[in-house]
Design a protein around this motif. Structure first.
Motif, PDB file in Angstrom:
ATOM      1  N   SER A   1      26.093 -55.244 -12.079  1.00 24.20           N
ATOM      2  CA  SER A   1      25.344 -56.364 -11.519  1.00 24.20           C
ATOM      3  C   SER A   1      24.031 -56.569 -12.272  1.00 24.20           C
ATOM      4  O   SER A   1      23.653 -57.702 -12.576  1.00 24.20           O
ATOM      5  N   LEU A   2      23.343 -55.479 -12.567  1.00 18.86           N
ATOM      6  CA  LEU A   2      22.093 -55.558 -13.332  1.00 18.86           C
ATOM      7  C   LEU A   2      22.336 -56.199 -14.690  1.00 18.86           C
ATOM      8  O   LEU A   2      21.622 -57.124 -15.090  1.00 18.86           O
ATOM      9  N   VAL A   3      23.355 -55.736 -15.392  1.00 23.51           N
ATOM     10  CA  VAL A   3      23.642 -56.243 -16.737  1.00 23.51           C
ATOM     11  C   VAL A   3      23.946 -57.735 -16.696  1.00 23.51           C
ATOM     12  O   VAL A   3      23.481 -58.491 -17.551  1.00 23.51           O
ATOM     13  N   LYS A   4      24.691 -58.187 -15.705  1.00 23.18           N
ATOM     14  CA  LYS A   4      25.024 -59.612 -15.586  1.00 23.18           C
ATOM     15  C   LYS A   4      23.780 -60.479 -15.405  1.00 23.18           C
ATOM     16  O   LYS A   4      23.742 -61.618 -15.854  1.00 23.18           O
ATOM     17  N   LYS A   5      22.777 -59.935 -14.721  1.00 22.05           N
ATOM     18  CA  LYS A   5      21.575 -60.710 -14.412  1.00 22.05           C
ATOM     19  C   LYS A   5      20.535 -60.700 -15.528  1.00 22.05           C
ATOM     20  O   LYS A   5      19.598 -61.496 -15.507  1.00 22.05           O
ATOM     21  N   LEU A   6      20.685 -59.803 -16.501  1.00 24.51           N
ATOM     22  CA  LEU A   6      19.684 -59.689 -17.562  1.00 24.51           C
ATOM     23  C   LEU A   6      19.650 -60.932 -18.438  1.00 24.51           C
ATOM     24  O   LEU A   6      20.691 -61.475 -18.812  1.00 24.51           O
ATOM     25  N   THR A   7      18.440 -61.346 -18.756  1.00 23.98           N
ATOM     26  CA  THR A   7      18.236 -62.442 -19.689  1.00 23.98           C
ATOM     27  C   THR A   7      17.301 -61.961 -20.791  1.00 23.98           C
ATOM     28  O   THR A   7      16.565 -60.980 -20.604  1.00 23.98           O
ATOM     29  N   PRO A   8      17.308 -62.625 -21.946  1.00 23.56           N
ATOM     30  CA  PRO A   8      16.414 -62.202 -23.028  1.00 23.56           C
ATOM     31  C   PRO A   8      14.963 -62.115 -22.551  1.00 23.56           C
ATOM     32  O   PRO A   8      14.465 -62.990 -21.842  1.00 23.56           O
ATOM     33  N   GLY A   9      14.327 -61.013 -22.904  1.00 20.45           N
ATOM     34  CA  GLY A   9      12.936 -60.797 -22.517  1.00 20.45           C
ATOM     35  C   GLY A   9      12.768 -59.967 -21.253  1.00 20.45           C
ATOM     36  O   GLY A   9      11.650 -59.560 -20.942  1.00 20.45           O
ATOM     37  N   ASP A  10      13.841 -59.738 -20.511  1.00 16.54           N
ATOM     38  CA  ASP A  10      13.745 -58.889 -19.323  1.00 16.54           C
ATOM     39  C   ASP A  10      13.442 -57.456 -19.728  1.00 16.54           C
ATOM     40  O   ASP A  10      13.717 -57.045 -20.853  1.00 16.54           O
ATOM     41  N   LEU A  11      12.885 -56.703 -18.805  1.00 14.60           N
ATOM     42  CA  LEU A  11      12.544 -55.307 -19.042  1.00 14.60           C
ATOM     43  C   LEU A  11      13.261 -54.431 -18.023  1.00 14.60           C
ATOM     44  O   LEU A  11      13.165 -54.659 -16.819  1.00 14.60           O
ATOM     45  N   VAL A  12      13.998 -53.444 -18.524  1.00 13.89           N
ATOM     46  CA  VAL A  12      14.707 -52.497 -17.671  1.00 13.89           C
ATOM     47  C   VAL A  12      13.942 -51.185 -17.689  1.00 13.89           C
ATOM     48  O   VAL A  12      13.728 -50.602 -18.758  1.00 13.89           O
TER      49      VAL A  12
ATOM     50  N   LEU B   1       7.948 -42.660 -25.566  1.00 11.85           N
ATOM     51  CA  LEU B   1       8.404 -43.029 -26.909  1.00 11.85           C
ATOM     52  C   LEU B   1       9.664 -43.884 -26.867  1.00 11.85           C
ATOM     53  O   LEU B   1       9.944 -44.625 -27.808  1.00 11.85           O
ATOM     54  N   LEU B   2      10.422 -43.771 -25.781  1.00 15.38           N
ATOM     55  CA  LEU B   2      11.631 -44.573 -25.628  1.00 15.38           C
ATOM     56  C   LEU B   2      11.294 -45.861 -24.881  1.00 15.38           C
ATOM     57  O   LEU B   2      11.660 -46.077 -23.733  1.00 15.38           O
ATOM     58  N   ASP B   3      10.574 -46.712 -25.560  1.00 15.62           N
ATOM     59  CA  ASP B   3      10.165 -48.002 -25.014  1.00 15.62           C
ATOM     60  C   ASP B   3      10.354 -49.021 -26.129  1.00 15.62           C
ATOM     61  O   ASP B   3       9.640 -48.998 -27.134  1.00 15.62           O
ATOM     62  N   THR B   4      11.335 -49.894 -25.977  1.00 17.13           N
ATOM     63  CA  THR B   4      11.657 -50.828 -27.046  1.00 17.13           C
ATOM     64  C   THR B   4      10.584 -51.895 -27.259  1.00 17.13           C
ATOM     65  O   THR B   4      10.640 -52.622 -28.248  1.00 17.13           O
ATOM     66  N   ARG B   5       9.605 -51.968 -26.376  1.00 21.06           N
ATOM     67  CA  ARG B   5       8.513 -52.925 -26.585  1.00 21.06           C
ATOM     68  C   ARG B   5       7.536 -52.429 -27.640  1.00 21.06           C
ATOM     69  O   ARG B   5       6.834 -53.228 -28.248  1.00 21.06           O
ATOM     70  N   ASN B   6       7.498 -51.105 -27.855  1.00 23.15           N
ATOM     71  CA  ASN B   6       6.568 -50.530 -28.830  1.00 23.15           C
ATOM     72  C   ASN B   6       6.879 -51.033 -30.229  1.00 23.15           C
ATOM     73  O   ASN B   6       8.001 -50.976 -30.686  1.00 23.15           O
ATOM     74  N   GLY B   7       5.856 -51.539 -30.898  1.00 31.22           N
ATOM     75  CA  GLY B   7       5.996 -51.965 -32.278  1.00 31.22           C
ATOM     76  C   GLY B   7       6.520 -53.372 -32.472  1.00 31.22           C
ATOM     77  O   GLY B   7       6.664 -53.810 -33.598  1.00 31.22           O
ATOM     78  N   LYS B   8       6.792 -54.096 -31.414  1.00 30.20           N
ATOM     79  CA  LYS B   8       7.324 -55.453 -31.600  1.00 30.20           C
ATOM     80  C   LYS B   8       6.321 -56.362 -32.308  1.00 30.20           C
ATOM     81  O   LYS B   8       6.698 -57.157 -33.143  1.00 30.20           O
TER      82      LYS B   8
ATOM     83  N   TRP C   1       4.122 -55.483 -34.458  1.00 33.17           N
ATOM     84  CA  TRP C   1       4.107 -55.043 -35.849  1.00 33.17           C
ATOM     85  C   TRP C   1       5.317 -55.600 -36.602  1.00 33.17           C
ATOM     86  O   TRP C   1       5.193 -56.100 -37.703  1.00 33.17           O
ATOM     87  N   ARG C   2       6.485 -55.533 -35.989  1.00 28.19           N
ATOM     88  CA  ARG C   2       7.698 -56.040 -36.645  1.00 28.19           C
ATOM     89  C   ARG C   2       7.593 -57.537 -36.895  1.00 28.19           C
ATOM     90  O   ARG C   2       8.024 -58.026 -37.930  1.00 28.19           O
ATOM     91  N   LYS C   3       7.016 -58.295 -35.976  1.00 26.86           N
ATOM     92  CA  LYS C   3       6.882 -59.735 -36.156  1.00 26.86           C
ATOM     93  C   LYS C   3       5.970 -60.054 -37.332  1.00 26.86           C
ATOM     94  O   LYS C   3       6.209 -60.978 -38.094  1.00 26.86           O
ATOM     95  N   ARG C   4       4.886 -59.277 -37.478  1.00 31.24           N
ATOM     96  CA  ARG C   4       3.951 -59.523 -38.577  1.00 31.24           C
ATOM     97  C   ARG C   4       4.578 -59.223 -39.932  1.00 31.24           C
ATOM     98  O   ARG C   4       4.186 -59.787 -40.941  1.00 31.24           O
ATOM     99  N   CYS C   5       5.551 -58.318 -39.986  1.00 30.89           N
ATOM    100  CA  CYS C   5       6.171 -57.918 -41.248  1.00 30.89           C
ATOM    101  C   CYS C   5       7.297 -58.853 -41.673  1.00 30.89           C
ATOM    102  O   CYS C   5       7.797 -58.733 -42.785  1.00 30.89           O
ATOM    103  N   GLN C   6       7.714 -59.761 -40.827  1.00 30.47           N
ATOM    104  CA  GLN C   6       8.846 -60.638 -41.185  1.00 30.47           C
ATOM    105  C   GLN C   6       8.399 -61.810 -41.997  1.00 30.47           C
ATOM    106  O   GLN C   6       7.363 -62.298 -42.006  1.00 30.47           O
TER     107      GLN C   6
ATOM    108  N   ALA D   1      17.259 -57.650 -23.847  1.00 30.15           N
ATOM    109  CA  ALA D   1      16.323 -57.012 -22.914  1.00 30.15           C
ATOM    110  C   ALA D   1      15.590 -55.863 -23.602  1.00 30.15           C
ATOM    111  O   ALA D   1      16.031 -55.360 -24.632  1.00 30.15           O
ATOM    112  N   ASP D   2      14.486 -55.486 -23.035  1.00 32.75           N
ATOM    113  CA  ASP D   2      13.765 -54.287 -23.461  1.00 32.75           C
ATOM    114  C   ASP D   2      14.049 -53.182 -22.466  1.00 32.75           C
ATOM    115  O   ASP D   2      14.382 -53.432 -21.309  1.00 32.75           O
TER     116      ASP D   2
END
Length: 75
Positions: free
Chosen positions: A13-24, A61-68, A70-75, A52-53
């Protein structure tokens, strides 16, 4: 329910409701699942396909928001 696999009604149910940008939030990585390879597969699915993040509370350290920024600036 047990975390032995990802065939859990509440998880599905959680996975079905996730949209881009959501945080789990996950208390601990072992609360997400027990099988290392299945956790990796679900992690990729949630972050890449669902957009999702994920933040593991007891392992900052297991947080997918970390470094985002930085990654945008390098593209």
């Amino acid at each position: 329910m047990s975390g032995k696999d990802f065939v859990r009604p509440a998880y599905k149910s959680l996975v079905k409701k996730l949209t881009p940008g959501d945080l789990v939030y996950v208390q601990s990585i072992d609360r997400l699942g027990r099988n290392y390879h299945e956790i990796q597969d679900q992690w990729r699915f949630l972050t890449k396909e669902r957009g999702a993040d994920i933040a593991v509370i007891d392992m900052p350290l297991l947080d997918t928001r970390n470094g985002k920024d930085w990654r945008k600036r390098c593209q």
